[in-house]
Design a protein around this motif. Structure first.
Motif, short mmCIF file in Angstrom:
data_model
loop_
_atom_site.label_atom_id
_atom_site.label_comp_id
_atom_site.label_asym_id
_atom_site.label_seq_id
_atom_site.Cartn_x
_atom_site.Cartn_y
_atom_site.Cartn_z
N UNK A 121 3.86 1.73 5.99
CA UNK A 121 2.62 1.85 5.24
C UNK A 121 1.44 1.50 6.15
N UNK A 122 0.66 2.50 6.53
CA UNK A 122 -0.45 2.27 7.45
C UNK A 122 -1.62 1.56 6.77
N UNK A 123 -1.55 1.39 5.47
CA UNK A 123 -2.60 0.68 4.74
C UNK A 123 -2.24 -0.79 4.50
N UNK A 124 -1.07 -1.22 4.96
CA UNK A 124 -0.65 -2.61 4.73
C UNK A 124 -1.40 -3.56 5.67
N UNK A 125 -1.50 -4.82 5.24
CA UNK A 125 -2.20 -5.82 6.04
C UNK A 125 -1.47 -6.10 7.35
N UNK A 160 5.83 14.89 8.44
CA UNK A 160 6.03 15.31 9.82
C UNK A 160 4.78 15.08 10.66
N UNK A 161 3.62 15.07 10.04
CA UNK A 161 2.38 14.91 10.79
C UNK A 161 1.98 13.46 11.01
N UNK A 162 2.72 12.50 10.44
CA UNK A 162 2.40 11.08 10.62
C UNK A 162 2.65 10.66 12.06
N UNK A 163 1.76 9.80 12.58
CA UNK A 163 1.90 9.34 13.96
C UNK A 163 2.78 8.10 14.08
N UNK A 164 3.15 7.50 12.95
CA UNK A 164 4.03 6.33 12.96
C UNK A 164 5.25 6.64 12.11
N UNK A 165 6.14 5.70 12.00
CA UNK A 165 7.34 5.87 11.20
C UNK A 165 6.95 6.28 9.77
N UNK A 166 7.60 7.29 9.22
CA UNK A 166 7.20 7.79 7.89
C UNK A 166 7.27 6.75 6.78
N UNK A 188 -1.59 -6.04 13.11
CA UNK A 188 -0.94 -5.76 14.39
C UNK A 188 -1.77 -4.79 15.23
N UNK A 189 -2.31 -3.75 14.62
CA UNK A 189 -3.14 -2.81 15.35
C UNK A 189 -4.42 -3.48 15.86
#
Length: 145
Positions: free
Chosen positions: A128-132, A119-125, A137-138
């Motif tokens: 994977x925010x660690x993916x290349x 619930x505390x994630x700022x992106x879709x659960x 993209x960021x």
């Protein structure tokens, strides 16, 4: 000599095509606008049915769910027993929908409650925010914004 020239032409064309596609990707990421939804009151919720649901019971669940005020759309996977539905959180909440559905049909089900970490994630659960691809993209968005 002709074969060597054809190979150089093929390799040059391949790298040119790759460079053009890469530039198109960069431009697409840089110009993509953030989506702003006007329906900030729409919420998605889930109910898990323990035994898989047969098609007749699925129609009954759908009919009962549509009769609850605030519920807009639902999708029931009969093989897994997972019901996902959209509701307006100004009219009702997930617990009220669950309670009303259970009184209308007496099903063996439980509401799905996500963990505090998800619930505390700022992106879709599931992203994977660690993916290349996410980091790339960021990075591109940060350069152009």
């Amino acid at each position: 000599m002709k074969l060597n020239r054809k190979i150089k032409g093929f390799i040059g064309g391949f790298f040119a095509l790759t460079a053009i596609l890469f530039i198109i990707l960069i431009v697409h990421i840089a110009t993509a606008t953030k989506v702003v939804y006007d329906n900030a009151t729409i919420q998605i919720s889930r109910i898990d049915f323990t035994p898989p649901v047969d098609p007749l019971e699925a129609k009954d669940i759908h009919r009962n769910l549509k009769s609850i005020p605030g519920v807009q759309h639902d999708k029931l996977n009969t093989e897994t027993g997972i019901l996902v539905y959209f509701h307006d959180n100004r009219i009702t909440n997930a617990q009220k929908v669950y309670d009303q559905l259970m009184t209308k049909g007496h099903y063996k089900a439980k509401p799905y409650i996500i963990s505090q970490e998800m619930a505390s994630k700022s992106v879709c659960p599931i992203m994977d925010t660690e993916s290349y691809s996410y980091k790339f993209s960021k990075f591109i968005q940060n350069i152009f914004h």
